[in-house]
Design an enzyme around this catalytic site. Structure first.
Site, PDB file in Angstrom:
ATOM      1  N   TYR A 144       0.809  -1.223   0.000  1.00 22.43           N
ATOM      2  CA  TYR A 144       0.000   0.000   0.000  1.00 22.43           C
ATOM      3  C   TYR A 144       0.847   1.280   0.000  1.00 22.43           C
ATOM      4  O   TYR A 144       1.905   1.342   0.618  1.00 22.43           O
ATOM      5  CB  TYR A 144      -0.871   0.042   1.259  1.00 22.43           C
ATOM      6  CG  TYR A 144      -2.189  -0.690   1.185  1.00 22.43           C
ATOM      7  CD1 TYR A 144      -2.859  -0.899  -0.001  1.00 22.43           C
ATOM      8  CD2 TYR A 144      -2.783  -1.150   2.360  1.00 22.43           C
ATOM      9  CE1 TYR A 144      -4.070  -1.563  -0.036  1.00 22.43           C
ATOM     10  CE2 TYR A 144      -3.997  -1.804   2.345  1.00 22.43           C
ATOM     11  CZ  TYR A 144      -4.643  -2.011   1.138  1.00 22.43           C
ATOM     12  OH  TYR A 144      -5.842  -2.662   1.123  1.00 22.43           O
ATOM     13  N   GLU A 145       0.298   2.313  -0.661  1.00 23.30           N
ATOM     14  CA  GLU A 145       0.801   3.694  -0.592  1.00 23.30           C
ATOM     15  C   GLU A 145       2.271   3.823  -0.972  1.00 23.30           C
ATOM     16  O   GLU A 145       3.021   4.591  -0.377  1.00 23.30           O
ATOM     17  CB  GLU A 145       0.582   4.272   0.814  1.00 23.30           C
ATOM     18  CG  GLU A 145      -0.813   4.127   1.357  1.00 23.30           C
ATOM     19  CD  GLU A 145      -1.886   4.553   0.362  1.00 23.30           C
ATOM     20  OE1 GLU A 145      -1.627   5.451  -0.451  1.00 23.30           O
ATOM     21  OE2 GLU A 145      -2.979   3.970   0.385  1.00 23.30           O
ATOM     22  N   GLY A 146       2.677   3.082  -1.996  1.00 21.47           N
ATOM     23  CA  GLY A 146       4.077   3.016  -2.364  1.00 21.47           C
ATOM     24  C   GLY A 146       4.712   1.871  -1.611  1.00 21.47           C
ATOM     25  O   GLY A 146       4.720   1.853  -0.379  1.00 21.47           O
TER      26      GLY A 146
END
Length: 571
Positions: free
Chosen positions: A429-431
């Site tokens: 997630y999120e990078g």
């Protein structure tokens, strides 16, 4: 087993490691009094224990599903989400002007941690809304704020982020979704987005999507991306949900875990959207939401680790197998050395990861309350560390939890495997964690290492103070900080970014190990004869030394890495 919210742990960390009380002395967070903090922790803990935790297994065994174009959520999720919204838990850090409590992010981080322990699949919903609120507060027009923020803050509506497309994952600049002006200040959004967490559901009457799209004749890459608010239903004049906005759910992904969280493929067909921020300024606006989510995802990893640890500890205390002659034996497997090692590692790393996440949150709060650029730089530096170490700890602890259970951990009826299946996605997630580490050694060290050195100065200063009372614990922490300082110096001297990237993940993990040692030393100093000192001794003696291997890897550069060719890998 019943989940027990770690309220005492947060009380201790706030008082002895991150100094939450200093925030109450600022104008922005004057409402964060000891009484308010205690009420938030106590009530959030009760909500998690009594209302949310009982729904965790249902989310796994009764997944979200798409039926005739309608997304149905897991049994019990509607009532659980209702309790979150009605209690005001969606946005306790949001601006009071639109209905938020205006409390520190350090409190939101604690709440997110506990809610993630109770039910990660459900917690993803309000966490994304929190990030959207942050982005709208920072970048939206007054009209959009007035319309959307009260609905999002109250939990009446929920928010998502829409970045990924089939051909554009981490390379967001490759996206193809179009935004065409309608001539009335709105835009027609056309394209498909994938992996949209809580992209569709039946918990609220409207869902608000922040969508990255490209205007006609926009520059290629990330410089030509704009951000748009695209609701599932167009708001009416009185602010209610009106006509359908051509945002269709194509499918829901079948995932390894978090089955209760509907991950949607969304199709936009000339759906009406409103620009958030300036034209071609979409990435800056979206990064506001993403950075909020990165800290939130780190807290998710820690929360799942807490749940997995409690689950494993309860099993170990109850399971009787084999004999042990240790002093004060319980007769259960917790007496066995390797089981004790795993459980103690789990607890020690959860404390370290939680401390780092709260250090990051407090730095954000200090920056937002007028603390200056140094606090902002610290928050930016700690964000990838908090996200990565929190999620790596979540995975490692959940994995050890299965091992503590032995064969029963591999059997679904115990529920031990769900923790690992659920938490695994947080490292993506999120990078991904690799991207977080690359960001740390590149963008976050563009200051020549100034933010890193400032933290190392504080760690070494505290270790020097602690030498008088606890020299055997303080000395290893000081020495580890010096090794870390030398590695930071080596990294900032490398002009070739690939030399930094090759060891970026080990560097991040080594930095986290040292920060964890610092937090444990602070805990030991506050509780010198108690269990926290004993846990600190375990961490500093057995886990902190891992920093040396991580940092040696970080300083190795890229040459030997690329000496291994693709053909070598396939041989």
């Amino acid at each position: 087993m019943p989940y027990r919210a770690p309220v005492d742990e947060f009380r201790f960390l706030y008082a002895h490691v991150v100094d939450l009380a200093a925030l109450a002395g600022t104008e922005r967070f004057a409402e964060a009094t000891p009484e308010t903090v205690e009420a938030i922790l106590t009530e959030a803990g009760r909500l998690c224990e009594e209302v949310l935790a009982p729904t965790r297994r249902a989310g796994d065994t009764d997944p979200a599903r798409l039926e005739n174009g309608v997304t149905r959520t897991s049994e019990g999720f509607d009532a659980a989400y209702g309790a979150i919204a009605e209690g005001g838990w969606v946005a306790i850090s949001a601006d009071p002007e639109h209905g938020g409590m205006g409390l520190p992010m350090a409190l939101t981080t604690a709440v997110n941690d506990m809610v993630s322990s109770a039910n990660l699949a459900l917690q993803l919903n309000p966490m994304l809304t929190q990030g959207q609120i942050d982005a709208l507060e920072a970048h939206a027009s007054d009209e959009l704020k007035a319309l959307y923020l009260p609905k999002l803050i109250s939990g009446e509506w929920t928010g998502t982020m829409n970045l990924t497309e089939p051909q554009a994952g981490s390379d967001v600049g490759a996206l193809r979704t179009k935004a065409e002006p309608n001539g009335d200040g709105t835009y027609a959004i056309t394209g498909q987005k994938i992996y949209i967490t809580w992209g569709d559901h039946d918990l609220t009457p409207n869902i608000c999507h922040l969508v990255l799209a490209r205007l006609p004749d926009a520059a290629p890459g990330t410089k030509g991306i704009s951000l748009f608010m695209v609701p599932k239903y167009l708001p009416t004049e009185d602010g209610g949900p009106g006509p359908f906005n051509n945002v269709r759910t194509v499918s829901l992904e079948e995932k390894m875990g978090i089955h209760g969280s509907p991950t949607a493929v969304l199709d936009y067909d000339r759906s009406t959207g409103w620009l958030v921020g300036p034209e071609n300024g979409g990435m800056k606006a979206m990064f506001t939401m993403m950075n909020n989510a990165r800290l939130g995802v780190g807290a998710q990893g820690i929360g799942v680790a807490e749940g997995a640890f409690q689950h494993a500890l309860a099993y170990a205390l109850d399971r009787r197998q084999g004999a042990s002659k240790v002093e004060n034996a319980t007769g259960s497997i917790v007496d066995h050395a390797d089981v004790r090692r795993m459980l103690t590692t789990m607890k020690a790393d959860i404390f370290a990861a939680r401390a780092i996440a709260l250090m990051c949150a407090v730095a954000l709060d200090r920056a937002r309350s007028g603390g200056g650029e140094d606090w902002a730089a610290r928050a930016a530096f700690l964000t990838p560390i908090a996200k990565t170490f929190g999620t790596e700890t979540g995975m490692a602890v959940a994995d050890m939890g299965i091992q503590v259970h032995g064969g029963m951990g591999y059997v679904e009826e115990t529920g031990a495997a769900q923790f690992l299946r659920d938490v695994r996605v947080t490292a993506i997630y999120e990078g991904t964690n690799g991207i977080q580490a690359m960001d740390l050694v590149a963008r976050k060290m563009a200051d020549g290492g100034e933010a890193a050195f400032a933290m190392l100065d504080e760690i070494e200063s505290f270790a020097e103070t602690a030498r008088e009372r606890m020299p055997d614990l303080a000395a290893p922490v000081w020495e580890a900080a010096e090794t870390l300082r030398e590695t930071v110096e080596w990294l900032v001297a490398q002009d070739d970014l690939n030399a930094r990237f090759a060891g970026s993940v080990p560097f991040l993990m080594g930095f986290a190990r040292v920060l964890g040692g610092h937090a444990h030393l602070m805990a030991a100093m506050a509780d010198p004869e108690g269990p926290r000192a004993r846990l600190a001794r375990f961490y500093i003696t057995r886990l902190l030394p891992q920093h040396a291997g991580h940092l040696a890897h970080a300083r190795a550069g890229a040459e030997d890495l690329y000496a291994v060719s693709p053909d070598d890998l396939a041989a």
